[in-house]
Design a protein around this motif. Structure first.
Motif, PDB file in Angstrom:
ATOM      1  N   LYS A   1       8.566  -6.672   4.515  1.00  0.00           N
ATOM      2  CA  LYS A   1       7.601  -6.235   3.849  1.00  0.00           C
ATOM      3  C   LYS A   1       6.674  -7.694   3.679  1.00  0.00           C
ATOM      4  O   LYS A   1       7.464  -8.659   4.381  1.00  0.00           O
ATOM      5  CB  LYS A   1       7.777  -5.885   2.912  1.00  0.00           C
ATOM      6  N   SER A   2       5.198  -7.477   3.993  1.00  0.00           N
ATOM      7  CA  SER A   2       4.442  -8.006   3.848  1.00  0.00           C
ATOM      8  C   SER A   2       4.715  -9.180   2.319  1.00  0.00           C
ATOM      9  O   SER A   2       4.871  -8.553   1.263  1.00  0.00           O
ATOM     10  CB  SER A   2       3.094  -7.637   3.679  1.00  0.00           C
ATOM     11  N   ALA A   3       3.844 -10.082   2.002  1.00  0.00           N
ATOM     12  CA  ALA A   3       4.484 -10.841   0.966  1.00  0.00           C
ATOM     13  C   ALA A   3       3.394 -10.180  -0.434  1.00  0.00           C
ATOM     14  O   ALA A   3       3.908  -9.791  -1.237  1.00  0.00           O
ATOM     15  CB  ALA A   3       3.532 -12.352   1.112  1.00  0.00           C
ATOM     16  N   THR A   4       2.401  -9.299  -0.151  1.00  0.00           N
ATOM     17  CA  THR A   4       1.482  -8.726  -0.853  1.00  0.00           C
ATOM     18  C   THR A   4       1.867  -7.717  -0.840  1.00  0.00           C
ATOM     19  O   THR A   4       1.488  -6.459  -0.235  1.00  0.00           O
ATOM     20  CB  THR A   4       0.074  -8.730  -0.876  1.00  0.00           C
ATOM     21  N   ASP A   5       3.219  -7.000  -2.046  1.00  0.00           N
ATOM     22  CA  ASP A   5       4.258  -5.405  -1.223  1.00  0.00           C
ATOM     23  C   ASP A   5       3.624  -4.317  -2.076  1.00  0.00           C
ATOM     24  O   ASP A   5       4.550  -4.484  -3.523  1.00  0.00           O
ATOM     25  CB  ASP A   5       5.815  -6.031  -1.540  1.00  0.00           C
ATOM     26  N   ASP A   6       2.527  -3.314  -2.547  1.00  0.00           N
ATOM     27  CA  ASP A   6       2.202  -3.184  -3.672  1.00  0.00           C
ATOM     28  C   ASP A   6       2.608  -1.530  -2.695  1.00  0.00           C
ATOM     29  O   ASP A   6       1.780  -1.228  -1.481  1.00  0.00           O
ATOM     30  CB  ASP A   6       0.661  -3.471  -3.489  1.00  0.00           C
TER      31      ASP A   6
END
Length: 329
Positions: free
Chosen positions: A4-9
């Motif tokens: 997943k990407s670093a900003t995992d909202d």
């Protein structure tokens, strides 16, 4: 495993799941849906194919609602969308609606790349779901599955499970779930063997492991069990060959840390440690003789002999004797 990407909202306006591994794609969708319904139990989920998402459809689905309901719109195989629909989706990415999460599933290839680039440029949350074609990838997946449950499994157990199940990620995930549910404490190789002893690959490698360790009686017992459960003789000769070759490769390699040798020999580090233990009684002549025995057995099971079972038994006994050749020299 999905990366997943670093900003995992999970409730980011747009989630982009990229890859061709169906299990990971489905999990990426499920995670978003679960998060959305945790926020609003009445979340409306629309799961669409390219044929169902025609020009204008996305605008209808994302138009403001009087009740401000939360909605998840899933678009599968987004790379197959028509050019006009891609224009609609690209325009939406520039100004996504509140309370709506758009999930785009994209194979990641050249087809539909314009949409892929647009989603990334818009700052979509990205989940990588690559096809796991290498054994090392599947091994890492199994390890991550155990970690996700908070349970411990030995490296040998993880490898045995991959050997037993094969390349189907859904079966691997199911096997991990079964073991975690049924077994207490650390899951080791013996546990995996008890649950999956009927699997061809697991049975074959058990025969090979016992043989190269010099445990002739146990190897013969495992051989007879494998044959009685329908394991093809060619799979057993293949496992025997791999076991003896690993002994030969490691015995002729330069000394060093398992990680360095793993890179040099193309083996996982855990296997380096196992083969080091197995090779203690071996000599170069023993390796050569064992390889010859495997070649003769292979010819025997492929039509060169009248009794494939006898050919395998002879090879197993020869290999087990070779494993103890250093002590007799």
């Amino acid at each position: 495993m999905a990366r997943k990407s670093a900003t995992d909202d999970l409730l980011a306006p747009v989630t982009l799941a990229v890859g061709q591994e169906e299990l990971l794609l489905d999990r990426a969708v499920r995670e978003v849906v679960v998060a959305a319904r945790a926020s609003d139990a009445d979340t409306d989920v629309r799961d669409l194919t390219p044929e169902q998402l025609q020009p204008g459809t996305l605008a209808e689905l994302t138009s403001p609602s009087l009740f401000a309901e939360r909605k998840v719109v899933v678009v599968r195989n987004a790379h197959d969308l028509s050019a006009d629909t891609i224009k609609d989706v690209t325009a939406y990415l520039g100004s996504p609606a509140e309370e709506i999460t758009l999930v785009l599933l994209h194979a990641g290839g050249v087809k539909g790349k314009k949409l892929l680039d647009a989603a990334r440029k818009a700052g979509a949350r990205e989940v990588a779901c690559p096809k796991m074609t290498r054994p090392a990838d599947r091994l890492a997946f199994v390890r991550s599955e155990f970690r996700a449950t908070g349970r411990s499994a030995t490296p040998e157990a993880c490898q045995s499970l991959v050997d037993a199940i094969g390349s189907d990620l859904r079966e691997l995930a199911s096997a991990v779930s079964q073991l975690v549910a049924d077994v207490e404490g650390t899951i080791d190789e013996a546990v995996v063997g008890r649950y999956y002893t009927g699997r061809a690959e697991a049975s074959s490698f058990t025969v090979a492991d016992r043989a190269v360790e010099g445990r002739a009686a146990e190897a013969l017992e495992a051989l007879r069990w494998s044959l009685s459960t329908g394991v093809a003789p060619v799979m057993i000769t293949s496992a025997l060959a791999q076991g003896v070759r690993a002994i030969g490769k490691l015995s002729s390699a330069r000394g060093g840390r398992p990680a360095d040798l793993a890179r040099e020999l193309g083996m996982p580090p855990w296997k380096i440690d196992r083969v080091r233990q197995q090779m203690r009684g071996w000599t170069p002549d023993g390796v050569a003789g064992a390889l010859q025995a495997v070649a003769e057995a292979d010819a025997g099971v492929k039509g060169g002999g009248d009794d494939p079972e006898y050919a395998l038994e002879k090879a197993v006994v020869t290999i087990a004797r070779a494993a103890r050749s250093r002590g007799r020299s």
